[in-house]
Motif scaffolding. Structure first.
Motif, PDB file in Angstrom:
ATOM      1  N   LEU A 311    -141.142  36.662  64.692  1.00 41.08           N
ATOM      2  CA  LEU A 311    -141.534  38.007  64.307  1.00 41.08           C
ATOM      3  C   LEU A 311    -141.391  38.177  62.799  1.00 41.08           C
ATOM      4  O   LEU A 311    -140.358  37.827  62.219  1.00 41.08           O
ATOM      5  CB  LEU A 311    -140.671  39.025  65.040  1.00 41.08           C
ATOM      6  N   MET A 312    -142.410  38.709  62.136  1.00 37.81           N
ATOM      7  CA  MET A 312    -142.372  38.890  60.690  1.00 37.81           C
ATOM      8  C   MET A 312    -141.452  40.050  60.331  1.00 37.81           C
ATOM      9  O   MET A 312    -141.735  41.201  60.662  1.00 37.81           O
ATOM     10  CB  MET A 312    -143.790  39.118  60.150  1.00 37.81           C
ATOM     11  N   LEU A 313    -140.375  39.730  59.641  1.00 39.04           N
ATOM     12  CA  LEU A 313    -139.422  40.757  59.239  1.00 39.04           C
ATOM     13  C   LEU A 313    -139.947  41.569  58.060  1.00 39.04           C
ATOM     14  O   LEU A 313    -139.703  42.759  57.957  1.00 39.04           O
ATOM     15  CB  LEU A 313    -138.085  40.117  58.871  1.00 39.04           C
ATOM     16  N   ASP A 314    -140.661  40.887  57.172  1.00 37.48           N
ATOM     17  CA  ASP A 314    -141.181  41.552  55.977  1.00 37.48           C
ATOM     18  C   ASP A 314    -142.559  40.962  55.676  1.00 37.48           C
ATOM     19  O   ASP A 314    -142.698  40.058  54.842  1.00 37.48           O
ATOM     20  CB  ASP A 314    -140.224  41.335  54.805  1.00 37.48           C
ATOM     21  N   PRO A 315    -143.632  41.415  56.346  1.00 37.89           N
ATOM     22  CA  PRO A 315    -144.953  40.815  56.160  1.00 37.89           C
ATOM     23  C   PRO A 315    -145.501  41.058  54.760  1.00 37.89           C
ATOM     24  O   PRO A 315    -145.472  42.176  54.248  1.00 37.89           O
ATOM     25  CB  PRO A 315    -145.809  41.505  57.229  1.00 37.89           C
ATOM     26  N   VAL A 316    -146.010  39.999  54.151  1.00 32.83           N
ATOM     27  CA  VAL A 316    -146.605  40.081  52.817  1.00 32.83           C
ATOM     28  C   VAL A 316    -147.930  39.322  52.821  1.00 32.83           C
ATOM     29  O   VAL A 316    -148.143  38.414  53.627  1.00 32.83           O
ATOM     30  CB  VAL A 316    -145.663  39.506  51.740  1.00 32.83           C
ATOM     31  N   VAL A 317    -148.818  39.703  51.890  1.00 32.12           N
ATOM     32  CA  VAL A 317    -150.140  39.092  51.779  1.00 32.12           C
ATOM     33  C   VAL A 317    -150.167  38.231  50.518  1.00 32.12           C
ATOM     34  O   VAL A 317    -149.753  38.674  49.441  1.00 32.12           O
ATOM     35  CB  VAL A 317    -151.245  40.170  51.714  1.00 32.12           C
ATOM     36  N   VAL A 318    -150.664  36.993  50.658  1.00 37.42           N
ATOM     37  CA  VAL A 318    -150.810  36.107  49.505  1.00 37.42           C
ATOM     38  C   VAL A 318    -152.228  36.232  48.958  1.00 37.42           C
ATOM     39  O   VAL A 318    -153.069  36.982  49.495  1.00 37.42           O
ATOM     40  CB  VAL A 318    -150.498  34.651  49.895  1.00 37.42           C
ATOM     41  N   SER A 319    -152.534  35.488  47.898  1.00 41.44           N
ATOM     42  CA  SER A 319    -153.809  35.659  47.200  1.00 41.44           C
ATOM     43  C   SER A 319    -155.011  35.285  48.046  1.00 41.44           C
ATOM     44  O   SER A 319    -156.132  35.723  47.772  1.00 41.44           O
ATOM     45  CB  SER A 319    -153.807  34.827  45.919  1.00 41.44           C
ATOM     46  N   THR A 320    -154.834  34.477  49.095  1.00 36.20           N
ATOM     47  CA  THR A 320    -155.953  34.104  49.951  1.00 36.20           C
ATOM     48  C   THR A 320    -156.247  35.144  51.025  1.00 36.20           C
ATOM     49  O   THR A 320    -157.198  34.987  51.796  1.00 36.20           O
ATOM     50  CB  THR A 320    -155.673  32.762  50.640  1.00 36.20           C
ATOM     51  N   GLY A 321    -155.415  36.180  51.097  1.00 37.86           N
ATOM     52  CA  GLY A 321    -155.620  37.217  52.103  1.00 37.86           C
ATOM     53  C   GLY A 321    -154.847  36.991  53.387  1.00 37.86           C
ATOM     54  O   GLY A 321    -154.883  37.833  54.288  1.00 37.86           O
ATOM     55  N   GLN A 322    -154.131  35.870  53.496  1.00 39.83           N
ATOM     56  CA  GLN A 322    -153.350  35.581  54.696  1.00 39.83           C
ATOM     57  C   GLN A 322    -152.012  36.316  54.625  1.00 39.83           C
ATOM     58  O   GLN A 322    -151.460  36.541  53.541  1.00 39.83           O
ATOM     59  CB  GLN A 322    -153.109  34.070  54.816  1.00 39.83           C
ATOM     60  N   THR A 323    -151.473  36.659  55.811  1.00 45.76           N
ATOM     61  CA  THR A 323    -150.195  37.367  55.892  1.00 45.76           C
ATOM     62  C   THR A 323    -149.121  36.442  56.442  1.00 45.76           C
ATOM     63  O   THR A 323    -149.350  35.738  57.432  1.00 45.76           O
ATOM     64  CB  THR A 323    -150.314  38.609  56.790  1.00 45.76           C
ATOM     65  N   TYR A 324    -147.955  36.466  55.793  1.00 45.39           N
ATOM     66  CA  TYR A 324    -146.810  35.653  56.202  1.00 45.39           C
ATOM     67  C   TYR A 324    -145.549  36.506  56.107  1.00 45.39           C
ATOM     68  O   TYR A 324    -145.538  37.561  55.484  1.00 45.39           O
ATOM     69  CB  TYR A 324    -146.645  34.422  55.301  1.00 45.39           C
ATOM     70  N   ASP A 325    -144.488  35.999  56.725  1.00 45.37           N
ATOM     71  CA  ASP A 325    -143.186  36.614  56.509  1.00 45.37           C
ATOM     72  C   ASP A 325    -142.701  36.239  55.108  1.00 45.37           C
ATOM     73  O   ASP A 325    -142.850  35.088  54.672  1.00 45.37           O
ATOM     74  CB  ASP A 325    -142.191  36.115  57.560  1.00 45.37           C
ATOM     75  N   ARG A 326    -142.123  37.199  54.406  1.00 48.74           N
ATOM     76  CA  ARG A 326    -141.755  36.973  52.997  1.00 48.74           C
ATOM     77  C   ARG A 326    -140.846  35.756  52.840  1.00 48.74           C
ATOM     78  O   ARG A 326    -141.049  34.915  51.954  1.00 48.74           O
ATOM     79  CB  ARG A 326    -141.065  38.218  52.434  1.00 48.74           C
ATOM     80  N   SER A 327    -139.821  35.649  53.669  1.00 47.05           N
ATOM     81  CA  SER A 327    -138.867  34.550  53.519  1.00 47.05           C
ATOM     82  C   SER A 327    -139.531  33.193  53.741  1.00 47.05           C
ATOM     83  O   SER A 327    -139.241  32.225  53.035  1.00 47.05           O
ATOM     84  CB  SER A 327    -137.694  34.727  54.489  1.00 47.05           C
ATOM     85  N   SER A 328    -140.454  33.123  54.713  1.00 43.95           N
ATOM     86  CA  SER A 328    -141.103  31.844  55.015  1.00 43.95           C
ATOM     87  C   SER A 328    -142.038  31.408  53.898  1.00 43.95           C
ATOM     88  O   SER A 328    -142.013  30.245  53.461  1.00 43.95           O
ATOM     89  CB  SER A 328    -141.878  31.957  56.338  1.00 43.95           C
ATOM     90  N   ILE A 329    -142.892  32.309  53.413  1.00 43.33           N
ATOM     91  CA  ILE A 329    -143.846  31.928  52.370  1.00 43.33           C
ATOM     92  C   ILE A 329    -143.126  31.698  51.042  1.00 43.33           C
ATOM     93  O   ILE A 329    -143.541  30.840  50.238  1.00 43.33           O
ATOM     94  CB  ILE A 329    -144.960  32.994  52.232  1.00 43.33           C
ATOM     95  N   ALA A 330    -142.040  32.428  50.805  1.00 46.34           N
ATOM     96  CA  ALA A 330    -141.268  32.209  49.571  1.00 46.34           C
ATOM     97  C   ALA A 330    -140.637  30.823  49.579  1.00 46.34           C
ATOM     98  O   ALA A 330    -140.625  30.113  48.559  1.00 46.34           O
ATOM     99  CB  ALA A 330    -140.198  33.287  49.416  1.00 46.34           C
ATOM    100  N   GLN A 331    -140.127  30.416  50.747  1.00 45.03           N
ATOM    101  CA  GLN A 331    -139.555  29.079  50.867  1.00 45.03           C
ATOM    102  C   GLN A 331    -140.632  28.010  50.682  1.00 45.03           C
ATOM    103  O   GLN A 331    -140.408  26.972  50.063  1.00 45.03           O
ATOM    104  CB  GLN A 331    -138.879  28.929  52.230  1.00 45.03           C
ATOM    105  N   TRP A 332    -141.821  28.280  51.225  1.00 47.35           N
ATOM    106  CA  TRP A 332    -142.954  27.363  51.075  1.00 47.35           C
ATOM    107  C   TRP A 332    -143.303  27.173  49.594  1.00 47.35           C
ATOM    108  O   TRP A 332    -143.487  26.055  49.115  1.00 47.35           O
ATOM    109  CB  TRP A 332    -144.139  27.924  51.854  1.00 47.35           C
ATOM    110  N   MET A 333    -143.405  28.263  48.867  1.00 44.67           N
ATOM    111  CA  MET A 333    -143.746  28.183  47.439  1.00 44.67           C
ATOM    112  C   MET A 333    -142.624  27.531  46.636  1.00 44.67           C
ATOM    113  O   MET A 333    -142.883  26.767  45.700  1.00 44.67           O
ATOM    114  CB  MET A 333    -144.041  29.586  46.902  1.00 44.67           C
ATOM    115  N   ALA A 334    -141.394  27.835  46.995  1.00 44.54           N
ATOM    116  CA  ALA A 334    -140.265  27.268  46.264  1.00 44.54           C
ATOM    117  C   ALA A 334    -140.195  25.754  46.414  1.00 44.54           C
ATOM    118  O   ALA A 334    -139.613  25.065  45.563  1.00 44.54           O
ATOM    119  CB  ALA A 334    -138.959  27.903  46.746  1.00 44.54           C
TER     120      ALA A 334
END
Length: 708
Positions: A311-334
């Motif tokens: 379950l997405m705790l904090d859904p955010v949108v990246v530049s491609t328009g896709q939505t991810y959970d903030r913690s997951s996509i932040a870890q991916w970018m890091a």
């Protein structure tokens, strides 16, 4: 007319095919009595329902599998007392029907209330008899209150009923007076032994919470001798019932502690394995495996993060328009990734824009489903995390140790059964997946992949698939010596179709981590096996294979293996099959960014025709992927290929419609394709032999450069 247990009665009436095991016992306000029936008809209905109730439950087995005299049926006295009192009331109603007397208005009003009472009694008794022992034990006080409330309402009605005006005979008078005395002196009572037993079960839960394992003899005495659970089948029935209650969650009772219910399930499962081993638990496991996760409410897929699947705790949108959970996509970018995990497109920036609309929908869903919310650090919204109680975790750890022991030193049957249990438990809760990996299940399951027993191999590969849902486990599986090779071996030569399909699904899951993609692509035989499954597998197998190839295609160095393994050819062929066409178009859109692949795909007429078909009939995402693939083929495949794409019937007409929706990048590609096709002057393509020679020369040149 409608029927209640064989009796024909007039509508309206409350239904008696109750399925009340999924609901709380009904309150009085839920029912209504018929208003258009004569007193005689109403009496007939009361006698029919009440008589059937007494006849059914008086001879009903009190859990017929139970044979020991010293094990008591929970709340038995309350149930039998209620049945006796309804039976006495029936003597009154039968007398009134046979006497054919005109009843006073107050008596008619009381009859309607008695009609409601017999239906409430039926719901309550069905709820009691059809519930599992542990459920009745845990709901002891609530059910006792329901019995007492019925007795209180009966007493009130008898006090209001004008008995002196009914002309009762002496024997009926005696029965009713005795019933009035009994009901008048009735008090709310909880069986002290039942309550002691409930506390004992919760004591076991507390033992696990304190990281102590309950005494085996104590567990045996409590569950076998006192609760009356006699064997592994009884335990399995209890567990399934409680899991269904948690999953369905139809009782809108805020007082129900679902975390405690989950803990009792874990205690019961531990006791089953400890007391009876795992050999007796195989019967009926297929149904158990296919059940949804009972430890948590089923989360809509739109609310799950594509990376973590939680379950997405904090859904955010990246530049491609896709939505991810903030913690997951932040870890991916890091971790150094510069692409979108879902689409594979390059991220033009690292901005994370809060998806407030989705957060609002998620919060509403949590409120509707009574899921506890907590604030998310750094955001103004709220979300949920479904965390099992500490006792449940510790009980699961104890269960895991038993299963690991069987998986490690047991015979083949023990290993097969243990892998099946891990397969099931890893599917139903995130905490289970973490614990199994921590306790060392992955190496043992990897070894079991080489088994020549079809069930053992299928259980092992599916258990690894379910464990891989957790990100950290994906890394452990891919880093386990020989595990990836063994999974690919099952994919290529699995003993059952299900084993091969689940191996493909495991590769898809492992490939969701970018670092794993290159390792999987380079694994000998893996891409070839996925291509074969995409061409020849079942519907499920084709879906698993195309999604695995899609994930692998996201890696920029995968293209040559995809060409050499005939995976590109298989993806082109999949464009003709509706169930996998859109995913195949997405994979091709990634691969044709390489000129060699673009040239090969552009020369294949069925590739261009297949992509055109997806543009014509696909979903929004499918049409965007097909347009992007055609754009890359035209752009990178060379002038001759570009002209060949332009002359395909339908491309020029369909391309302008694609940019109306979708992400910014897909709209740009589709718009570019539309503009180029509109202004291109159609030229006759060269003969096939000339085109084939040109493509082969380009492929040879690229491979020579790649090798050097």
């Amino acid at each position: 007319m409608c029927s209640i247990s064989g009796y024909e009665i007039s509508k309206p009436v409350m239904p008696a095919a109750f399925d009340c095991v999924t609901r709380k016992p009904q309150q009085a306000e839920v029912f209504s009595a018929p208003s258009d029936l004569s007193p005689a008809s109403l009496l007939r209905q009361i006698i029919a329902v009440g008589g059937d109730l007494v006849a059914t439950n008086s001879n009903r087995g009190w859990w017929p599998r139970h044979q020991r005299q010293n094990a008591r049926s929970l709340l038995r006295q309350n149930a039998r007392s209620l049945l006796r009192r309804i039976q006495i009331l029936l003597t009154l109603f039968e007398f009134l029907l046979e006497s054919r007397r005109t009843l006073p208005p107050l008596a008619n009003l009381c009859l309607k209330e008695f009609y409601i009472i017999v239906h409430r009694a039926r719901f309550l008794l069905d709820y009691f008899f059809q519930s599992s022992r542990l459920w009745v034990l845990l709901r002891n006080q609530m059910i006792s209150c329901q019995f007492h409330e019925l007795e209180h309402d009966m007493s009130t009605l008898l006090d209001v009923l004008p008995l002196n005006e009914l002309g009762l005979t002496v024997d009926v008078w005696e029965h009713i007076e005795l019933l009035q005395q009994q009901l008048g002196s009735a008090v709310l009572r909880f069986d002290s032994r039942d309550e002691e037993l409930r506390v004992k079960v919760l004591y076991f839960l507390n033992e696990f919470e304190e990281q102590r394992q309950p005494d085996t003899a104590d567990l045996k005495t409590t569950f076998l001798d006192r609760v009356g659970i006699l064997d592994a089948m009884d335990f399995e029935s209890e567990i399934e019932f409680l899991e269904d209650k948690i999953y369905n969650n139809r009782e809108s009772d805020a007082k129900t502690d679902w975390a405690t219910i989950a803990g009792v399930i874990a205690v019961a499962r531990y006791s089953k394995f400890l007391l009876f081993g795992i050999h007796e638990t195989l019967e009926g496991k297929q149904k158990y495996r296919n059940k949804p996760a009972p430890y948590s409410i089923s989360i809509p897929s739109d609310f799950c993060c594509p990376i973590s699947l939680e379950l997405m705790l904090d859904p955010v949108v990246v530049s491609t328009g896709q939505t991810y959970d903030r913690s997951s996509i932040a870890q991916w970018m890091a971790s150094g990734h510069k692409t979108c995990p879902n689409s594979g497109r390059t991220l033009v920036n690292t901005d994370l824009i809060p998806n407030r609309a989705l957060r609002s929908l998620t919060s509403h869903w949590c409120a509707v489903n009574s899921v506890p919310c907590r604030s998310v650090q750094g955001s103004s919204g709220c979300a949920t995390t479904l965390v099992a109680a500490k006792a449940t975790v510790e009980a699961t750890r104890a269960i895991t140790q038993i299963l690991i022991q069987h998986l490690s030193i047991g015979d083949l049957d023990s290993k097969k059964a243990a892998a099946g249990e891990i397969r099931s438990l890893a599917k139903i809760a995130k905490e289970n997946r973490i614990i199994f990996a921590e306790e060392g299940a992955i190496p043992l399951l990897s070894l079991l992949l080489h088994s020549q027993n079809p069930t053992a191999q299928e259980n092992a590969v599916t258990a690894l698939l379910n464990l891989s849902i957790h990100d950290a486990n994906r890394r452990k599986i891919i880093n386990q010596d020989g595990c990836l090779t063994s999974i690919v071996t099952v994919l290529r030569r699995g003993l059952t179709p299900e084993s091969r399909e689940n191996a493909a699904a495991a590769i898809f899951s492992l490939a969701t981590l970018h670092d794993n993609k290159k390792l999987i692509v380079d694994e000998p035989g893996g891409a070839e096996a996925l291509a074969w499954l995409l061409r020849n597998g079942s519907t499920t197998g084709k879906k698993d294979a195309v999604m695995a190839l899609f994930n692998l295609s996201m890696h920029p160095e995968s293209w040559e293996r995809m060409v050499d393994s005939n995976a590109v050819e298989a993806l082109v062929g999949a464009l003709e099959e509706e169930i996998v066409a859109e995913a195949a178009a997405g994979a091709l859109a990634l691969l044709v960014r390489r000129s060699v692949v673009a040239g090969l795909a552009g020369w294949e007429e069925k590739a261009v025709m297949g992509l055109t078909g997806v543009m014509r009939t696909g979903s929004s995402v499918g049409r965007q992927n097909a347009a992007a693939a055609l754009h890359e083929i035209r752009r990178r495949g060379g002038m001759v290929v570009g002209k060949r794409v332009a002359v395909v019937s339908g491309v020029s007409a369909l391309a302008p419609a694609v940019p109306l929706d979708g992400t910014k990048r897909s709209r740009m590609k589709a718009a570019a394709l539309a503009r180029i096709l509109q202004r291109r002057k159609v030229a006759t393509p060269p003969p096939p032999s000339t085109m084939a020679a040109a493509v082969c020369a380009r492929v040879a040149g690229y491979r020579k450069r790649f090798e050097s």
